[in-house]
Design an enzyme around this catalytic site. Structure first.
Site, PDB file in Angstrom:
ATOM      1  N   GLN A 162     -45.009  14.589 -35.725  1.00 52.53           N
ATOM      2  CA  GLN A 162     -44.031  14.705 -36.736  1.00 52.53           C
ATOM      3  C   GLN A 162     -44.568  15.289 -37.996  1.00 52.53           C
ATOM      4  O   GLN A 162     -44.294  14.703 -39.124  1.00 52.53           O
ATOM      5  CB  GLN A 162     -43.099  13.480 -36.878  1.00 52.53           C
ATOM      6  CG  GLN A 162     -42.530  12.915 -35.842  1.00 52.53           C
ATOM      7  CD  GLN A 162     -41.500  11.710 -35.786  1.00 52.53           C
ATOM      8  OE1 GLN A 162     -42.084  10.669 -36.208  1.00 52.53           O
ATOM      9  NE2 GLN A 162     -40.435  11.961 -35.688  1.00 52.53           N
ATOM     10  N   HIS A 163     -44.977  16.512 -37.800  1.00 53.48           N
ATOM     11  CA  HIS A 163     -46.027  16.810 -39.175  1.00 53.48           C
ATOM     12  C   HIS A 163     -46.000  18.515 -38.898  1.00 53.48           C
ATOM     13  O   HIS A 163     -46.064  18.801 -37.857  1.00 53.48           O
ATOM     14  CB  HIS A 163     -46.824  16.471 -39.507  1.00 53.48           C
ATOM     15  CG  HIS A 163     -48.021  15.778 -38.650  1.00 53.48           C
ATOM     16  ND1 HIS A 163     -48.688  16.724 -37.688  1.00 53.48           N
ATOM     17  CD2 HIS A 163     -48.527  14.466 -38.001  1.00 53.48           C
ATOM     18  CE1 HIS A 163     -49.472  16.002 -36.918  1.00 53.48           C
ATOM     19  NE2 HIS A 163     -49.333  14.607 -37.192  1.00 53.48           N
ATOM     20  N   ALA A 164     -46.468  19.261 -39.959  1.00 49.86           N
ATOM     21  CA  ALA A 164     -47.131  20.475 -39.643  1.00 49.86           C
ATOM     22  C   ALA A 164     -48.234  20.620 -40.571  1.00 49.86           C
ATOM     23  O   ALA A 164     -48.546  19.780 -41.700  1.00 49.86           O
ATOM     24  CB  ALA A 164     -45.892  21.582 -40.486  1.00 49.86           C
TER      25      ALA A 164
END
Ligand code: TYD
Length: 146
Positions: A55-57
């Site tokens: 749940q990240h970039a």
């Protein structure tokens, strides 16, 4: 020429297998089988099937994800409404993810060991953990190149 979209840069890598009577071996060399210099690895195990990880970039880091045991799913998004789900179920297959993709790993089998190869050392400041902020960055990026 049309610009390459970020999702089209995602690819499945098949590594060399050197199995013999003693068992199996899979080989992944940085800059050869993996399209970057490997600076860091980490692996995830013991995550139950109701957990969503990632749940990240990442602004900089490129990754290769390999389920060296068990299975998991990886959802990747480009912040423009496009998404792809990959199922990782073979120890000799790697999923290459460029930087600036939103990723979520989930549906881990009980025996899942998800190995992650990284192009950069850990730096918490290069993580975008807010999905709204990620969409804004991707939208502004597109505007800037138009
Ligand atoms: P996190 O990014 O939340 O894991 P995931 O991407 O699987 O959801 O990382 C969990 C914790 O570990 C967080 O406090 C940051 C830390 N961490 C490091 O210190 N070094 C690393 O290389 C990684 C991947 C995480």
């Amino acid at each position: 020429m049309e610009r390459k979209t970020i999702l089209s840069q995602v690819k499945m890598l098949e590594f060399t297998k050197k199995g013999d009577l003693r068992g199996n071996m899979v080989i992944a060399e940085g800059n050869y089988d993996v399209p970057f210099d490997i600076k860091r690895i980490f692996f995830i195990y013991g995550s139950s099937d109701d957990v969503i990880r990632g749940q990240h970039a990442n602004l900089k880091t490129e990754f290769v994800l390999i389920n060296v045991a068990g299975t998991s799913k990886v959802k990747i998004m480009d912040g423009k409404g496009n998404e792809i789900i990959h199922y990782l179920d073979r120890p000799y297959i790697g999923l290459y993810l460029p930087n600036m993709l939103w990723k979520e790993m989930y549906d881990f089998s009980e025996d899942s060991v998800l190995l992650v190869l990284c192009s950069e050392h850990y730096d918490k400041t290069e993580y975008i953990r807010d999905f709204k902020q990620y969409i804004e960055i991707m939208t502004n990026k597109e505007r800037a190149v138009k």
